[in-house]
Write a protein that holds these residues in place. Structure first.
Motif, PDB file in Angstrom:
ATOM      1  N   ALA A  98      11.983  21.051  -5.044  1.00  0.00           N
ATOM      2  CA  ALA A  98      13.121  20.485  -5.780  1.00  0.00           C
ATOM      3  C   ALA A  98      14.136  21.571  -6.120  1.00  0.00           C
ATOM      4  CB  ALA A  98      12.629  19.795  -7.053  1.00  0.00           C
ATOM      5  N   PHE A  99      13.632  22.746  -6.490  1.00  0.00           N
ATOM      6  CA  PHE A  99      14.506  23.882  -6.811  1.00  0.00           C
ATOM      7  C   PHE A  99      15.300  24.305  -5.576  1.00  0.00           C
ATOM      8  CE2 PHE A  99      15.281  28.458  -7.052  1.00  0.00           C
ATOM      9  CZ  PHE A  99      15.896  28.575  -8.295  1.00  0.00           C
ATOM     10  N   SER A 112      16.774  20.968 -14.209  1.00  0.00           N
ATOM     11  CA  SER A 112      15.489  20.293 -14.446  1.00  0.00           C
ATOM     12  C   SER A 112      14.331  21.047 -13.804  1.00  0.00           C
ATOM     13  CB  SER A 112      15.540  18.858 -13.884  1.00  0.00           C
ATOM     14  OG  SER A 112      16.526  18.102 -14.525  1.00  0.00           O
ATOM     15  N   SER A 113      14.503  21.427 -12.545  1.00  0.00           N
ATOM     16  CA  SER A 113      13.424  22.114 -11.830  1.00  0.00           C
ATOM     17  C   SER A 113      13.187  23.518 -12.398  1.00  0.00           C
ATOM     18  CB  SER A 113      13.730  22.183 -10.325  1.00  0.00           C
ATOM     19  OG  SER A 113      14.970  22.818 -10.078  1.00  0.00           O
ATOM     20  N   THR A 114      14.272  24.205 -12.799  1.00  0.00           N
ATOM     21  CA  THR A 114      14.125  25.551 -13.370  1.00  0.00           C
ATOM     22  C   THR A 114      13.358  25.504 -14.685  1.00  0.00           C
ATOM     23  OG1 THR A 114      16.187  26.309 -12.347  1.00  0.00           O
ATOM     24  CG2 THR A 114      15.364  27.588 -14.209  1.00  0.00           C
ATOM     25  N   LYS A 115      13.671  24.533 -15.530  1.00  0.00           N
ATOM     26  CA  LYS A 115      12.967  24.397 -16.807  1.00  0.00           C
ATOM     27  C   LYS A 115      11.471  24.196 -16.594  1.00  0.00           C
ATOM     28  CE  LYS A 115      16.821  22.616 -19.543  1.00  0.00           C
ATOM     29  NZ  LYS A 115      17.388  21.433 -20.241  1.00  0.00           N
ATOM     30  N   MET A 159       9.889  27.460 -15.266  1.00  0.00           N
ATOM     31  CA  MET A 159       9.822  28.467 -16.325  1.00  0.00           C
ATOM     32  C   MET A 159       8.862  28.074 -17.446  1.00  0.00           C
ATOM     33  SD  MET A 159      11.698  31.025 -15.451  1.00  0.00           S
ATOM     34  CE  MET A 159      11.914  31.896 -16.992  1.00  0.00           C
ATOM     35  N   LEU A 160       8.212  26.911 -17.301  1.00  0.00           N
ATOM     36  CA  LEU A 160       7.245  26.420 -18.288  1.00  0.00           C
ATOM     37  C   LEU A 160       7.879  26.180 -19.657  1.00  0.00           C
ATOM     38  CD1 LEU A 160       4.126  28.679 -17.475  1.00  0.00           C
ATOM     39  CD2 LEU A 160       4.787  26.489 -16.455  1.00  0.00           C
ATOM     40  N   PHE A 161       9.153  25.780 -19.657  1.00  0.00           N
ATOM     41  CA  PHE A 161       9.810  25.460 -20.918  1.00  0.00           C
ATOM     42  C   PHE A 161       9.193  24.197 -21.523  1.00  0.00           C
ATOM     43  CE2 PHE A 161      14.170  27.540 -19.796  1.00  0.00           C
ATOM     44  CZ  PHE A 161      13.561  28.779 -19.855  1.00  0.00           C
ATOM     45  N   TRP A 191       3.808  22.435 -21.562  1.00  0.00           N
ATOM     46  CA  TRP A 191       4.602  22.589 -20.345  1.00  0.00           C
ATOM     47  C   TRP A 191       4.204  21.545 -19.309  1.00  0.00           C
ATOM     48  CZ3 TRP A 191       0.162  25.242 -21.301  1.00  0.00           C
ATOM     49  CH2 TRP A 191      -0.770  25.334 -20.281  1.00  0.00           C
ATOM     50  N   HIS A 192       5.088  21.342 -18.346  1.00  0.00           N
ATOM     51  CA  HIS A 192       4.821  20.488 -17.187  1.00  0.00           C
ATOM     52  C   HIS A 192       4.230  21.344 -16.079  1.00  0.00           C
ATOM     53  CE1 HIS A 192       6.310  16.448 -17.827  1.00  0.00           C
ATOM     54  NE2 HIS A 192       7.386  16.914 -18.428  1.00  0.00           N
ATOM     55  N   LEU A 193       3.045  20.964 -15.584  1.00  0.00           N
ATOM     56  CA  LEU A 193       2.537  21.593 -14.364  1.00  0.00           C
ATOM     57  C   LEU A 193       3.282  21.017 -13.176  1.00  0.00           C
ATOM     58  CD1 LEU A 193       0.426  23.504 -13.068  1.00  0.00           C
ATOM     59  CD2 LEU A 193      -1.010  21.486 -12.746  1.00  0.00           C
TER      60      LEU A 193
END
Length: 304
Positions: A90-91, A205-208, A211-213, A242-244
């Motif tokens: 996605a990134f 969205s993909s960066t967050k 980065m485990l935000f 975080w989202h895995l």
């Protein structure tokens, strides 16, 4: 130190890989057709649409590979498997959208300053073909896009390309009946700006996630308030959420107990914590470290 590790099982949306394969084949055909049509007609908008279509092909291939990788089982060397592969795809897809858009802006600006006659009839037919093919491909992935960020990135590529083809069609009609050849450049610019808007949103969205935000819908303080209502809990602290990937939302934390309880009693306490975290916050992967009078920082967020 003893840890308690738990999964809460939920129904997972099964993404259909065969829809991706069909879309890849369809977009390869459309890309070739539009490149030929753009060269023959001299239309930059049609070539830009073809270039965007080619980025669609790349994004769909990335998406398909990542989708397959994400289904591979975990191992000793890959304890999470390849579940984050779809986030990486996605990134990359979001970056390709932005790069293509920048290229189109440069080309459209040069063409706007030096307009050229364009074979509008061919442009019209190629754009109609693009609308049909990309619209159908986008429709195939629509259901998956609502559940999966990787599929959303592929869907956005296809949907924006369908809209680009609509813009090219409008431009082709204006060129055919009014000889407004400058419209070709304007439509290209509109396509490019839209690509940047969509690409930046997906990139964020993909960066967050990479980065485990903490997910935007998660309020750490609210989690603490709810868990602290459970009898036996002293303090939830040292929290990470975080989202895995799109399907797994993880939480790990230290749980300071009010009393020096037995493991069986902690298991019962943990079950209550899991129910609160899952039903109120949709956290389905929980890792809790139990403590009692342990000397360590008790802040909600601790910088390691």
């Amino acid at each position: 130190m003893m840890h308690s590790h738990s999964h809460v099982h939920i129904h997972k949306h099964e993404v259909k890989g065969k829809n991706l394969l069909f879309s890849i084949v369809l977009n390869v055909i459309i890309t070739v057709a539009q490149v030929v049509g753009g060269i023959v007609s001299g239309s930059l908008a049609l070539i830009s649409d073809a270039l965007h279509n080619f980025s669609d092909v790349l994004s769909l291939v990335f998406t398909y590979i990542a989708h397959k990788l994400s289904r591979k089982k975990a191992s000793i060397n890959q304890t999470f498997g390849f579940k984050r592969a779809e986030l990486i795809a996605a990134f990359i897809n979001s970056m390709t959208l932005i790069v293509v858009a920048i290229y189109l802006i440069i080309e459209a600006t040069q063409r706007f300053l030096h307009p050229e006659p364009i074979g509008s009839t061919l442009v019209i037919w190629m754009s109609i073909l693009g609308i049909a093919a990309n619209g159908f491909s986008a429709l195939l992935l629509k259901g998956d896009a609502d559940k999966n960020l990787n599929m959303k990135s592929a869907y956005l590529h296809l949907f924006t390309d369908m809209m680009a083809s609509v813009a090219v069609l409008i431009g082709g009609l204006l060129m055919k009946y009014f000889s407004w050849f400058w419209v070709d450049s304007v439509m290209t610019l509109i396509i490019a700006v839209y690509l940047i808007i969509v690409g930046v949103d997906l990139l964020k969205s993909s960066t967050k996630m990479l980065m485990l935000f903490t997910p935007a819908h998660i309020d750490i303080k609210e989690i603490v308030r709810e868990v602290h209502k459970i009898p036996g809990v002293n303090k939830l602290h040292h929290i990470h959420v975080w989202h895995l990937n799109d399907e797994e939302l993880h939480l790990e934390a230290h749980l300071d107990c009010q009393q020096d309880i037995k493991m069986s009693e902690f298991n019962a306490l943990l079950h209550e914590v899991e129910q609160v975290l899952f039903h109120k916050f949709h956290i389905n992967h929980i890792n809790i470290q139990p403590e009692y009078n342990k000397e360590d920082p008790k802040d909600y967020i601790v910088q390691d």
